[in-house]
Write a protein that holds these residues in place. Structure first.
Motif: not given
Length: 84
Positions: A45-73
């Motif tokens: 079984p895959r842990r949710l965090g691992d699956a989300l991290a893999a998805l982020g790598r697959e779509v090519g999210l940058t650290d800046d984009e992740i920071t923007m997403l966290e700030a908009s929560r």
């Protein structure tokens, strides 16, 4: 332990099994057991965090984009449910 008999196995399949078993240093019967065990094994079984991290790598999210997403929560606390 259970016993399984396979009938009408084509000669070329049997030959390929014997070669594959020799490559892995096993008997033909041992190779068939290993193949069957691998075929029916359930994936870990895959842990949710691992699956989300893999998805982020697959779509090519940058650290800046992740920071923007966290700030908009929306970080406001949800109102409790009224069950009356």
């Amino acid at each position: 332990m259970a016993t399984l008999t396979v009938r009408n196995l084509p000669d070329d399949v049997h030959r390929a099994l014997r070669l594959r078993a020799a490559e892995h240093g096993r008997s033909t019967e041992g190779e068939v057991r290993a193949i069957l065990a691998e075929a029916v094994k359930t994936p870990e079984p895959r842990r949710l965090g691992d699956a989300l991290a893999a998805l982020g790598r697959e779509v090519g999210l940058t650290d800046d984009e992740i920071t923007m997403l966290e700030a908009s929560r929306d970080r406001t606390t949800a109102a409790p449910v009224n069950l009356d």
